[in-house]
Design a protein around this motif. Structure first.
Motif, PDB file in Angstrom:
ATOM      1  N   ILE A 122     -22.968   6.538  29.431  1.00 15.55           N
ATOM      2  CA  ILE A 122     -21.947   6.009  28.528  1.00 15.55           C
ATOM      3  C   ILE A 122     -21.250   7.208  27.897  1.00 15.55           C
ATOM      4  N   ASN A 123     -19.960   7.336  28.195  1.00 19.85           N
ATOM      5  CA  ASN A 123     -19.204   8.536  27.838  1.00 19.85           C
ATOM      6  C   ASN A 123     -18.236   8.229  26.702  1.00 19.85           C
ATOM      7  N   GLY A 124     -18.383   8.980  25.607  1.00 22.38           N
ATOM      8  CA  GLY A 124     -17.523   8.781  24.446  1.00 22.38           C
ATOM      9  C   GLY A 124     -16.555   9.907  24.197  1.00 22.38           C
ATOM     10  N   SER A 125     -16.295  10.723  25.218  1.00 21.26           N
ATOM     11  CA  SER A 125     -15.449  11.900  25.022  1.00 21.26           C
ATOM     12  C   SER A 125     -13.999  11.554  24.727  1.00 21.26           C
ATOM     13  N   SER A 126     -13.586  10.310  25.026  1.00 20.32           N
ATOM     14  CA  SER A 126     -12.207   9.897  24.740  1.00 20.32           C
ATOM     15  C   SER A 126     -12.017   9.470  23.293  1.00 20.32           C
ATOM     16  N   ILE A 127     -13.103   9.372  22.546  1.00 18.70           N
ATOM     17  CA  ILE A 127     -13.042   8.929  21.154  1.00 18.70           C
ATOM     18  C   ILE A 127     -12.915  10.158  20.259  1.00 18.70           C
ATOM     19  N   ALA A 128     -11.832  10.213  19.499  1.00 16.73           N
ATOM     20  CA  ALA A 128     -11.532  11.424  18.727  1.00 16.73           C
ATOM     21  C   ALA A 128     -12.409  11.579  17.488  1.00 16.73           C
ATOM     22  N   SER A 129     -12.917  10.498  16.945  1.00 18.42           N
ATOM     23  CA  SER A 129     -13.640  10.552  15.670  1.00 18.42           C
ATOM     24  C   SER A 129     -14.845  11.487  15.745  1.00 18.42           C
ATOM     25  N   THR A 130     -14.980  12.313  14.722  1.00 21.60           N
ATOM     26  CA  THR A 130     -16.126  13.230  14.656  1.00 21.60           C
ATOM     27  C   THR A 130     -17.402  12.526  14.234  1.00 21.60           C
ATOM     28  N   THR A 131     -17.300  11.260  13.848  1.00 19.00           N
ATOM     29  CA  THR A 131     -18.490  10.486  13.451  1.00 19.00           C
ATOM     30  C   THR A 131     -18.818   9.390  14.471  1.00 19.00           C
ATOM     31  N   ALA A 132     -18.209   9.443  15.638  1.00 20.90           N
ATOM     32  CA  ALA A 132     -18.422   8.400  16.648  1.00 20.90           C
ATOM     33  C   ALA A 132     -19.887   8.316  17.046  1.00 20.90           C
ATOM     34  N   SER A 144     -36.673   4.468  24.507  1.00 17.81           N
ATOM     35  CA  SER A 144     -37.413   5.302  25.460  1.00 17.81           C
ATOM     36  C   SER A 144     -36.496   5.755  26.591  1.00 17.81           C
ATOM     37  N   ASN A 145     -36.795   6.942  27.081  1.00 11.92           N
ATOM     38  CA  ASN A 145     -36.124   7.472  28.269  1.00 11.92           C
ATOM     39  C   ASN A 145     -34.597   7.452  28.151  1.00 11.92           C
ATOM     40  N   ILE A 146     -34.100   7.797  26.965  1.00  9.28           N
ATOM     41  CA  ILE A 146     -32.665   7.980  26.824  1.00  9.28           C
ATOM     42  C   ILE A 146     -32.367   9.474  26.827  1.00  9.28           C
ATOM     43  N   VAL A 147     -31.121   9.814  27.102  1.00  9.67           N
ATOM     44  CA  VAL A 147     -30.645  11.194  27.040  1.00  9.67           C
ATOM     45  C   VAL A 147     -29.384  11.209  26.193  1.00  9.67           C
ATOM     46  N   VAL A 148     -29.304  12.166  25.271  1.00  8.91           N
ATOM     47  CA  VAL A 148     -28.089  12.342  24.473  1.00  8.91           C
ATOM     48  C   VAL A 148     -27.610  13.769  24.654  1.00  8.91           C
ATOM     49  N   ASN A 149     -26.399  13.912  25.139  1.00  8.15           N
ATOM     50  CA  ASN A 149     -25.811  15.233  25.383  1.00  8.15           C
ATOM     51  C   ASN A 149     -24.727  15.530  24.354  1.00  8.15           C
ATOM     52  N   GLY A 150     -24.910  16.603  23.578  1.00  6.77           N
ATOM     53  CA  GLY A 150     -23.893  17.042  22.633  1.00  6.77           C
ATOM     54  C   GLY A 150     -23.811  16.165  21.407  1.00  6.77           C
ATOM     55  N   GLY A 151     -22.863  16.513  20.522  1.00  8.54           N
ATOM     56  CA  GLY A 151     -22.667  15.749  19.302  1.00  8.54           C
ATOM     57  C   GLY A 151     -23.438  16.324  18.136  1.00  8.54           C
ATOM     58  N   VAL A 164     -34.972  -3.330  22.653  1.00  7.33           N
ATOM     59  CA  VAL A 164     -35.486  -2.347  23.603  1.00  7.33           C
ATOM     60  C   VAL A 164     -34.282  -1.615  24.192  1.00  7.33           C
ATOM     61  N   ILE A 165     -34.253  -0.295  24.054  1.00 11.44           N
ATOM     62  CA  ILE A 165     -33.176   0.530  24.588  1.00 11.44           C
ATOM     63  C   ILE A 165     -33.814   1.559  25.518  1.00 11.44           C
ATOM     64  N   SER A 166     -33.351   1.617  26.768  1.00  8.43           N
ATOM     65  CA  SER A 166     -34.033   2.493  27.726  1.00  8.43           C
ATOM     66  C   SER A 166     -33.101   2.860  28.871  1.00  8.43           C
ATOM     67  N   GLY A 167     -33.287   4.091  29.378  1.00 10.81           N
ATOM     68  CA  GLY A 167     -32.668   4.477  30.641  1.00 10.81           C
ATOM     69  C   GLY A 167     -31.175   4.710  30.605  1.00 10.81           C
ATOM     70  N   VAL A 168     -30.632   5.073  29.438  1.00 14.60           N
ATOM     71  CA  VAL A 168     -29.188   5.283  29.308  1.00 14.60           C
ATOM     72  C   VAL A 168     -28.928   6.703  28.824  1.00 14.60           C
ATOM     73  N   THR A 169     -27.887   7.331  29.375  1.00 19.99           N
ATOM     74  CA  THR A 169     -27.442   8.646  28.907  1.00 19.99           C
ATOM     75  C   THR A 169     -26.175   8.476  28.080  1.00 19.99           C
ATOM     76  N   PHE A 170     -26.175   9.045  26.877  1.00 18.38           N
ATOM     77  CA  PHE A 170     -25.005   9.036  25.999  1.00 18.38           C
ATOM     78  C   PHE A 170     -24.436  10.445  25.972  1.00 18.38           C
ATOM     79  N   THR A 171     -23.177  10.577  26.301  1.00 16.80           N
ATOM     80  CA  THR A 171     -22.585  11.905  26.355  1.00 16.80           C
ATOM     81  C   THR A 171     -21.179  11.891  25.774  1.00 16.80           C
ATOM     82  N   GLY A 172     -20.798  12.994  25.144  1.00 19.92           N
ATOM     83  CA  GLY A 172     -19.436  13.133  24.655  1.00 19.92           C
ATOM     84  C   GLY A 172     -19.155  12.534  23.297  1.00 19.92           C
ATOM     85  N   PHE A 173     -20.153  11.966  22.642  1.00 19.23           N
ATOM     86  CA  PHE A 173     -19.948  11.417  21.301  1.00 19.23           C
ATOM     87  C   PHE A 173     -20.044  12.546  20.284  1.00 19.23           C
ATOM     88  N   ARG A 174     -19.036  12.665  19.459  1.00 21.57           N
ATOM     89  CA  ARG A 174     -18.994  13.780  18.513  1.00 21.57           C
ATOM     90  C   ARG A 174     -19.916  13.565  17.316  1.00 21.57           C
TER      91      ARG A 174
END
Length: 338
Positions: free
Chosen positions: A190-200, A238-245, A213-223
């Motif tokens: 799930i890519n949030g790089s198009s969202i300009a808000s710094t609190t997204a 469980s088993n989530i990945v968050v890149n950046g922010g 239950v939240i599992s198996g999703v990568t969140f990337t690009g959220f500021r």
């Protein structure tokens, strides 16, 4: 096509056995009562006033079914129910009263942007949940934002079926979740790089979402924050990945019975944040339960406020200097096990 300008089609005492597998149109002033001995596709069923009752020992697929007048309600007995055989018009089951689906013994699934709108609420079988199918569209029926908005509106526990092996690019922040959801992905980004808000925020769960239950999703690009829990109890991340922010995962409030395990937080300013977080377990001693913080810019684990009965256990740090691993001096009663 079945039409009754006055009265009803069928009756509660002696329902109409169509002995066909398609109801093209059934419209009545006072109610529609149908039994069918085959799998059923309902293209259109409308009761101006009164109830719609449909009973079959097989599956039911609904395009349009509405009972919106005085005494309106919908009752369906079937093995499985799908609202959404086609995308246009938007599939809809709507009533001014209760949508009684307690006698759907299998799965209730909403596809192609399908909706159930029931002013009197939706009743399901014990421990039942509606299955909402998300498509890859950024907006419109079946998109992630519209599905979560609709899920919240039902007030009913939901399974959100996510597409596999793909990337969802969000044009705006998803609504905060206010009902329990099962949100599991397979190679989903799930890519949030198009969202300009710094609190997204990638995904936020409030107290009403307890039991999720939240599992198996990568969140990337959220500021802002990848995943946020605020007063969300008995919830398993469980088993989530968050890149950046700014923060990988942020938790606060009463979180009794919740856990964050087996997840990876890459290159966030803060990997894991606990603020007055009570009753949550972050990590664990068993195989696969430890969380990994990779390259935290400011600090790996931050905690402040009273964190009674909360634990941070066996966190794995990669490319994080010792001085930046923990900043928990502003917290009380937090247990840290390294």
């Amino acid at each position: 096509s079945l039409t009754a300008t006055a009265g009803s089609i069928g009756s509660l005492a002696d329902s109409l056995d169509l002995s066909v597998n398609t109801i093209t149109k059934a419209a009545a002033k006072r109610g529609v009562y149908l039994t069918n001995n085959k799998a059923t596709l309902v293209s259109s069923a409308t009761a101006t006033n009164g109830a719609i009752v449909l009973s079959t020992p097989f599956a039911v697929t609904v395009n349009q079914m509405q009972a919106n007048g005085t005494g309106g309600s919908v009752t369906i007995a079937a093995t499985n129910l799908v609202v959404g055989p086609v995308a246009m018009p938007t599939p809809l089951l709507k009533t001014s009263g209760v949508a009684n689906l307690t006698s759907v013994t299998g799965v209730v699934s909403l596809e192609n942007g399908g909706l159930i709108v029931a002013a009197g609420g939706i009743t399901l079988k014990p421990i039942g949940a509606i299955n909402w199918v998300v498509n890859t569209n950024p907006t419109g029926p079946g998109s992630p934002g519209e599905v979560i908005t609709a899920v919240n509106a039902t007030g009913t526990k939901a399974t959100i079926s996510l597409p596999s092996n793909t990337t969802l690019i969000l044009p705006s922040v998803l609504p905060a979740v206010t009902v329990p959801i099962n949100f599991r992905g397979t190679n989903l980004i799930i890519n949030g790089s198009s969202i300009a808000s710094t609190t997204a925020i990638g995904l936020q769960l409030l107290a009403g979402a307890s039991g999720s239950v939240i599992s198996g999703v990568t969140f990337t690009g959220f500021r802002g924050t990848g995943v946020s829990l605020i007063g969300t109890q008995n919830t398993a991340i469980s088993n989530i990945v968050v890149n950046g922010g700014s923060t990988g995962i942020a938790v606060s409030g009463t979180l009794t019975g919740s856990s964050v395990r087996g997840s990876t937080f890459n290159n966030n300013s803060t990997g894991i944040s606990l603020v007055s977080a009570v009753g949550i377990t972050v990590g664990g001693t068993l195989a696969g339960q430890a969380n990994t913080i990779n390259g935290a810019i400011t600090v790996g684990v931050f905690a402040s406020g009273f964190c009674n009965n909360s634990s941070v256990v066996k966190t794995v740090f990669v490319n994080v200097p010792t001085a930046k691993k923990y900043n928990v001096t502003g917290s009380r009663y937090l247990r840290v096990i390294q």
